[in-house]
Design a protein around this motif. Structure first.
Motif, PDB file in Angstrom:
ATOM      1  N   LEU A  21       0.917  -1.145  -0.162  1.00 11.30           N
ATOM      2  CA  LEU A  21       0.072   0.210   0.056  1.00 11.30           C
ATOM      3  C   LEU A  21       0.772   1.028  -0.055  1.00 11.30           C
ATOM      4  CD1 LEU A  21      -2.945   0.795   0.249  1.00 11.30           C
ATOM      5  CD2 LEU A  21      -2.856   0.846   2.497  1.00 11.30           C
ATOM      6  N   SER A  22       1.794   1.367   0.781  1.00 11.59           N
ATOM      7  CA  SER A  22       2.890   2.521   0.970  1.00 11.59           C
ATOM      8  C   SER A  22       3.453   2.668  -0.654  1.00 11.59           C
ATOM      9  CB  SER A  22       3.855   2.281   2.043  1.00 11.59           C
ATOM     10  OG  SER A  22       4.733   1.266   1.641  1.00 11.59           O
ATOM     11  N   PHE A  23       3.895   1.545  -1.126  1.00 14.44           N
ATOM     12  CA  PHE A  23       4.391   1.672  -2.487  1.00 14.44           C
ATOM     13  C   PHE A  23       3.386   2.014  -3.546  1.00 14.44           C
ATOM     14  CE2 PHE A  23       7.945  -1.491  -1.231  1.00 14.44           C
ATOM     15  CZ  PHE A  23       9.069  -0.681  -1.690  1.00 14.44           C
ATOM     16  N   GLY A  24       2.375   1.703  -3.316  1.00 16.90           N
ATOM     17  CA  GLY A  24       1.145   2.142  -4.317  1.00 16.90           C
ATOM     18  C   GLY A  24       0.944   3.682  -4.068  1.00 16.90           C
ATOM     19  N   ILE A  25       0.823   4.142  -2.994  1.00 11.90           N
ATOM     20  CA  ILE A  25       0.693   5.515  -2.568  1.00 11.90           C
ATOM     21  C   ILE A  25       1.718   6.325  -3.148  1.00 11.90           C
ATOM     22  CG2 ILE A  25       0.416   7.239  -0.859  1.00 11.90           C
ATOM     23  CD1 ILE A  25      -1.465   5.022   0.431  1.00 11.90           C
ATOM     24  N   GLY A  26       3.061   5.950  -2.952  1.00 12.93           N
ATOM     25  CA  GLY A  26       4.257   6.525  -3.383  1.00 12.93           C
ATOM     26  C   GLY A  26       4.187   6.623  -4.820  1.00 12.93           C
ATOM     27  N   PHE A  27       3.715   5.513  -5.708  1.00 11.51           N
ATOM     28  CA  PHE A  27       3.723   5.607  -6.844  1.00 11.51           C
ATOM     29  C   PHE A  27       2.821   6.487  -7.677  1.00 11.51           C
ATOM     30  CE2 PHE A  27       2.403   3.551 -11.139  1.00 11.51           C
ATOM     31  CZ  PHE A  27       3.728   3.833 -11.722  1.00 11.51           C
ATOM     32  N   LEU A  28       1.650   6.286  -6.798  1.00 10.79           N
ATOM     33  CA  LEU A  28       0.480   7.279  -7.460  1.00 10.79           C
ATOM     34  C   LEU A  28       0.821   8.698  -7.102  1.00 10.79           C
ATOM     35  CD1 LEU A  28      -2.588   7.756  -8.540  1.00 10.79           C
ATOM     36  CD2 LEU A  28      -3.233   7.520  -5.942  1.00 10.79           C
ATOM     37  N   SER A  29       1.461   9.055  -5.997  1.00 13.40           N
ATOM     38  CA  SER A  29       1.901  10.482  -5.733  1.00 13.40           C
ATOM     39  C   SER A  29       2.658  10.969  -6.801  1.00 13.40           C
ATOM     40  CB  SER A  29       2.612  10.481  -4.500  1.00 13.40           C
ATOM     41  OG  SER A  29       1.570  10.016  -3.268  1.00 13.40           O
ATOM     42  N   LEU A  30       3.824  10.201  -7.206  1.00 12.93           N
ATOM     43  CA  LEU A  30       4.935  10.427  -8.312  1.00 12.93           C
ATOM     44  C   LEU A  30       4.070  10.747  -9.454  1.00 12.93           C
ATOM     45  CD1 LEU A  30       7.905   8.526  -7.268  1.00 12.93           C
ATOM     46  CD2 LEU A  30       7.548  10.703  -6.988  1.00 12.93           C
ATOM     47  N   SER A  37       2.712  18.532 -13.221  1.00 10.28           N
ATOM     48  CA  SER A  37       3.691  19.509 -13.880  1.00 10.28           C
ATOM     49  C   SER A  37       3.610  19.598 -15.268  1.00 10.28           C
ATOM     50  CB  SER A  37       5.377  18.853 -13.517  1.00 10.28           C
ATOM     51  OG  SER A  37       5.453  17.555 -14.167  1.00 10.28           O
ATOM     52  N   ILE A  38       3.146  18.609 -15.985  1.00 13.21           N
ATOM     53  CA  ILE A  38       2.863  18.536 -17.346  1.00 13.21           C
ATOM     54  C   ILE A  38       1.927  19.735 -17.658  1.00 13.21           C
ATOM     55  CG2 ILE A  38       2.041  17.511 -19.462  1.00 13.21           C
ATOM     56  CD1 ILE A  38       3.611  14.634 -18.420  1.00 13.21           C
ATOM     57  N   PHE A  39       0.570  19.398 -17.042  1.00 13.84           N
ATOM     58  CA  PHE A  39      -0.438  20.522 -17.351  1.00 13.84           C
ATOM     59  C   PHE A  39      -0.149  21.742 -16.895  1.00 13.84           C
ATOM     60  CE2 PHE A  39      -3.006  16.491 -16.669  1.00 13.84           C
ATOM     61  CZ  PHE A  39      -3.307  16.305 -18.104  1.00 13.84           C
TER      62      PHE A  39
END
Length: 70
Positions: A21-30, A37-39
């Motif tokens: 879950l922490s990996f998923g949240i970290g990946f989603l945040s990135l 930043s693109i928008f």
């Protein structure tokens, strides 16, 4: 850390839910940061082009006004 099976790897000694879950949240945040930043860059470039066009119109109007006053 050594795991005996892939199931042990996924369960992470009983802490798998928290780890993944922490990996998923970290990946989603990135990913969200990357998209933001693109928008933001697109919006900034659009604003820059709008301002440049405005400056060209102002310069043309000044030249036209100076030419008509002569």
């Amino acid at each position: 850390m050594y795991f005996d099976s892939i199931q042990d790897f996924w369960s992470m000694g009983g802490y798998g839910l928290y780890v993944w879950l922490s990996f998923g949240i970290g990946f989603l945040s990135l990913c969200l940061l990357w998209l933001d930043s693109i928008f933001a860059k697109r919006k900034l470039m659009s604003q820059i082009l709008t301002e440049q066009a405005r400056q060209v119109r102002i310069k043309a109007a000044k030249q036209k006004q100076a030419g008509s006053s002569v």
